[in-house]
Design a protein around this motif. Sequence first.
Motif, PDB file in Angstrom:
ATOM      1  N   LYS A 100       0.809  -1.232   0.000  1.00 17.93           N
ATOM      2  CA  LYS A 100       0.000   0.000   0.000  1.00 17.93           C
ATOM      3  C   LYS A 100       0.837   1.275   0.000  1.00 17.93           C
ATOM      4  O   LYS A 100       0.428   2.287  -0.561  1.00 17.93           O
ATOM      5  N   ASN A 154      -7.911  -1.273   8.846  1.00 16.25           N
ATOM      6  CA  ASN A 154      -6.709  -1.795   9.489  1.00 16.25           C
ATOM      7  C   ASN A 154      -7.089  -2.894  10.487  1.00 16.25           C
ATOM      8  O   ASN A 154      -7.799  -2.636  11.465  1.00 16.25           O
ATOM      9  N   GLY A 155      -6.628  -4.096  10.197  1.00 13.01           N
ATOM     10  CA  GLY A 155      -6.993  -5.254  11.009  1.00 13.01           C
ATOM     11  C   GLY A 155      -6.424  -5.180  12.414  1.00 13.01           C
ATOM     12  O   GLY A 155      -7.092  -5.552  13.392  1.00 13.01           O
ATOM     13  N   THR A 156      -5.186  -4.706  12.518  1.00 13.53           N
ATOM     14  CA  THR A 156      -4.520  -4.668  13.825  1.00 13.53           C
ATOM     15  C   THR A 156      -5.279  -3.791  14.809  1.00 13.53           C
ATOM     16  O   THR A 156      -5.555  -4.195  15.946  1.00 13.53           O
ATOM     17  N   TYR A 183      -0.409  -9.855  11.901  1.00  9.04           N
ATOM     18  CA  TYR A 183      -1.287  -8.840  11.312  1.00  9.04           C
ATOM     19  C   TYR A 183      -0.616  -7.475  11.244  1.00  9.04           C
ATOM     20  O   TYR A 183      -0.858  -6.697  10.337  1.00  9.04           O
ATOM     21  N   GLU A 185       2.022  -4.243  11.231  1.00  9.33           N
ATOM     22  CA  GLU A 185       3.160  -3.786  10.434  1.00  9.33           C
ATOM     23  C   GLU A 185       4.433  -3.955  11.260  1.00  9.33           C
ATOM     24  O   GLU A 185       4.372  -4.026  12.493  1.00  9.33           O
ATOM     25  N   ASP A 191       0.262   1.125  12.200  1.00  9.26           N
ATOM     26  CA  ASP A 191      -1.100   0.683  12.476  1.00  9.26           C
ATOM     27  C   ASP A 191      -1.783   1.626  13.456  1.00  9.26           C
ATOM     28  O   ASP A 191      -2.817   2.212  13.138  1.00  9.26           O
ATOM     29  N   ASP A 196      -1.337   3.471   8.234  1.00  9.10           N
ATOM     30  CA  ASP A 196      -1.678   2.397   7.301  1.00  9.10           C
ATOM     31  C   ASP A 196      -3.082   2.634   6.716  1.00  9.10           C
ATOM     32  O   ASP A 196      -3.275   2.592   5.492  1.00  9.10           O
ATOM     33  N   LYS A 200      -4.499   3.548   2.769  1.00  8.63           N
ATOM     34  CA  LYS A 200      -5.560   2.755   2.142  1.00  8.63           C
ATOM     35  C   LYS A 200      -6.733   3.645   1.712  1.00  8.63           C
ATOM     36  O   LYS A 200      -7.265   3.470   0.607  1.00  8.63           O
ATOM     37  N   GLY A 295      -9.025  -8.677   6.682  1.00  8.17           N
ATOM     38  CA  GLY A 295      -8.274  -7.538   6.166  1.00  8.17           C
ATOM     39  C   GLY A 295      -6.781  -7.651   6.325  1.00  8.17           C
ATOM     40  O   GLY A 295      -6.039  -6.774   5.880  1.00  8.17           O
ATOM     41  N   ALA A 296      -6.306  -8.696   6.971  1.00 11.35           N
ATOM     42  CA  ALA A 296      -4.860  -8.862   7.160  1.00 11.35           C
ATOM     43  C   ALA A 296      -4.594 -10.339   7.355  1.00 11.35           C
ATOM     44  O   ALA A 296      -5.513 -11.136   7.525  1.00 11.35           O
TER      45      ALA A 296
HETATM   46  N1  HSE Z   1      -1.041  -4.106   9.318  1.00  9.33           N
HETATM   47  C1  HSE Z   1      -2.082  -4.198   8.367  1.00  9.33           C
HETATM   48  C2  HSE Z   1      -3.389  -4.377   9.129  1.00  9.33           C
HETATM   49  C3  HSE Z   1      -1.847  -5.353   7.444  1.00  9.33           C
HETATM   50  O1  HSE Z   1      -3.334  -4.639  10.326  1.00  9.33           O
HETATM   51  O2  HSE Z   1      -4.452  -4.221   8.547  1.00  9.33           O
HETATM   52  C4  HSE Z   1      -2.737  -5.380   6.268  1.00  9.33           C
HETATM   53  O3  HSE Z   1      -2.559  -4.263   5.440  1.00  9.33           O
END
Ligand code: HSE
Length: 401
Positions: A100, A154-156, A183, A185, A191, A196, A200, A295-296
């Motif tokens: 990204k 952002n999944g985290t 998950y 970065e 995150d 992040d 996106k 998402g991750a």
């Molecule tokens: N670190 C990112 C997240 C990984 O947690 O969404 C996926 O892009």
Amino acid sequence: MVYIGIVGYGTVGSGVYEVLRTNRESIARRAGEEIAVKRICDLREFPNDPASDLITHEYNDLIEDEEIQIIVETMGGTKPAYAFVKSALLAGKSVCTSNKELVAEYGSELIELAKERNLNFFFEASVGGGIPIIRPLNQALTADEIMEIRGILNGTTNYILTKMSREGSDYASALKEAQEMGYAERNPEADVEGFDACRKIAILTSLAYGMQVDYQDIDTEGITKITKQDMDYAKALDAAVKLIGESRREQGKVYARVAPLLIDSSHPLYSVNDVFNAIFVKGNVLGDVMFYGRGAGKLPTASAVVADVVDAVKHRGTHVVTLWSSKKLILGDSDEAMNRFFVRVPKNQKEKAIEAFGNVSEVISDKVRGEFAFITEKMKEGSFKEKTKDLDVINRIRVGF
Ligand code: HSE
């Protein structure tokens, strides 16, 4: 047989290798040809890995190999990924990436380069991990003017906020778990500070309007100031705190922001928990549509990359048009954006807060003492800042309902 090269054999790169092996036959049926990984470039050694024989430390081994027609870039970051991807396109190879940072910064340029050479630069995995969202925006929602995009991107952070809300976990232990699951970065700031998600939403907004949205122009706020007390108030409101990347068109201008948002239980994003992402899109004729999924994580993200590889195989010799010009989209001034705010001040500032904001609705949580919490009317960001300048605000969160 179509040969590909992978550059970056980390979580996603090794996932791509695994997906291609696991689903070899069905992927070959869909692509019309078998797809095999010929070389993998990474600085590290992987002695016990099934792909160990394919590893090279020289990127040129991939570029100069004429049998390799497609490069998968899963390194992350822009240096040296940008130079590598550019040289792949210049060497006549299509590129599929999950990166990204690269797409947000150089997307329009790399699409243009691919177009000039009848190649493709695909980046489905750069937003929403395994969720198809780039292709739908580019190819399916083409009858609509996009009025709004609102996403948990952002999944985290979604994982952390879910743990904090459900289990009362503290922020640090929830982050550690997300990192252990692969998950997060490498640098967790990306995150938790919202960087992040910012890249996106910049990518999605660029695609929605066909112009370059610079991520640096997007007001970005992370989740580091969200506390247990905020979660208690959210529950009292029958709402949840989510990190939302959003862009919306209002009176001819596009406003974009990344920030925590209170989402009430009737909104579909309220139930998006753990590492799941969801992207809610409003079209002027379609109305609302939502994309939801993982998402991750290694395999979901690799699934999106491999789907791009299949598409690149199917479109060899043809450029699939992606509308994203390098012309900059000037975003609306964030101080002019309209929002309601949830605000917490010390109890002894109740009168002062009412004086500043007039008509507010009080929020009461039986778990928090000594505070006056309230929700404002809809107002401009700039006006909100002005009204709070003499108040000792404990925290404030924008309200998404
Ligand atoms: N670190 C990112 C997240 C990984 O947690 O969404 C996926 O892009």
